[in-house]
Scaffold this active site. Sequence first.
Site, PDB file in Angstrom:
ATOM      1  N   ASN A 211      19.804 -12.329 -17.943  1.00 38.51           N
ATOM      2  CA  ASN A 211      19.954 -12.168 -16.580  1.00 38.51           C
ATOM      3  C   ASN A 211      21.084 -11.183 -16.062  1.00 38.51           C
ATOM      4  O   ASN A 211      22.168 -11.475 -16.733  1.00 38.51           O
ATOM      5  CB  ASN A 211      20.152 -13.950 -15.897  1.00 38.51           C
ATOM      6  N   HIS A 247      21.379  -9.679  -5.889  1.00 39.08           N
ATOM      7  CA  HIS A 247      22.157  -9.985  -4.588  1.00 39.08           C
ATOM      8  C   HIS A 247      22.356  -8.540  -4.047  1.00 39.08           C
ATOM      9  O   HIS A 247      23.036  -7.582  -4.614  1.00 39.08           O
ATOM     10  CB  HIS A 247      23.572 -10.295  -5.011  1.00 39.08           C
TER      11      HIS A 247
END
Length: 363
Positions: A211, A247
């Site tokens: 990730n 994000h």
Amino acid sequence: MKREIKVLVLALAVTFTACSKSNSGTDSGGITTPTTPTNPVTPTATLQSSMPFPFGAAVNISLLKNNTAYRALVIKEYNSLTAESVMKTAALHPAQNTYDFTDADYLCDFAKTNGKRVHGHTLIWYKSLPAWITNFQGDAAAWENLLKTHIQTIVAHFKGKVVSWDVVNEAFEDDGTLRNSIWLQKLGPDYIARCYTYAHEADPDALLFYNDYGHEYGPTKRAAILSMVNGLVSRGIPINGIGMQMHTRYNLGDSNWATAINACAATGLKVHISELDIAMNPNNDQTLTYTAALSEAQTQKYKLIVQDYNAIPKAQQFGITTWNVSDADSWIPGNYNRPDWPLPFDFNYARKPCYQGILDGVK
Ligand code: XIL
């Protein structure tokens, strides 16, 4: 003519009365309470019922326990959950021989009761490190034992409850070099591969992800991540997927998201948009307000990202997870010290227009 108008008015009045009766609950003081949603097209549509892949949120456990609106929304909208904080190292493993599973177990129980998948976040990261790790003294074998014991104790505890893990999180710098974390310093660059092997030994059924953030900002970091991941695959290291945190911000070029998503999908592994939020105030303007124009821009960007993701092969769609639920709970305003509105629900837990953008992305 007059008579015709009278008849029309009467007919409309009768229709209105009939409609409001069939669509209302108890009258109280002349106020009618609707008992059925007013959206005539898909009155019961939710994210979990509308998306052709799992749709999740990162959840804050104290809000889940104490805020009834938040809890009800989580139950209603999502079918996959990630812990925003309570499965990080500082929470789960506060001292060398102490594990605290209380909050994470609460989340797993909640997920089981409500039929939701749990994605584990995260085993090895340079943040959320308790003092006992940063102060740990030991030779290479002792550090290796720390790494292995940490990963395997946690993965074994959640075996059968957590279907997937962000095994390693954010191991790269933005310039594509390996982040100079305590893990790199003590264990050398191949620590990443060993994390996957250890996790797989503890739960061979768990899907294991790498990730990170920033895939959509440019090729440098993305290429480094994908080269590392492809290297693991070619060595037979058990890695199943890539988490793209996302994000992101609304004013990136539109092709950036598709380029990044497609590049990750080209590995053949599963792709999880794992921490989606769309910042609307990337320039940190302290006086910014969320205008209708910004809302419309955000709606289009949510739609586009969902469309891009929906275009990769079905078998690779692990799902999309937003990083928390509403603008009131987002980490962005606190982390960047600015007003922002990154999520699909507003401060009152009502659906924002960009909620519809998500639904439209799979139409
Ligand atoms: C953030 C949480 O949202 C905050 O509440 C916490 O203070 C710091 O961590 N990348 C990740 C997440 O992988 O774990 C981070 O979550 C956000 C960035």
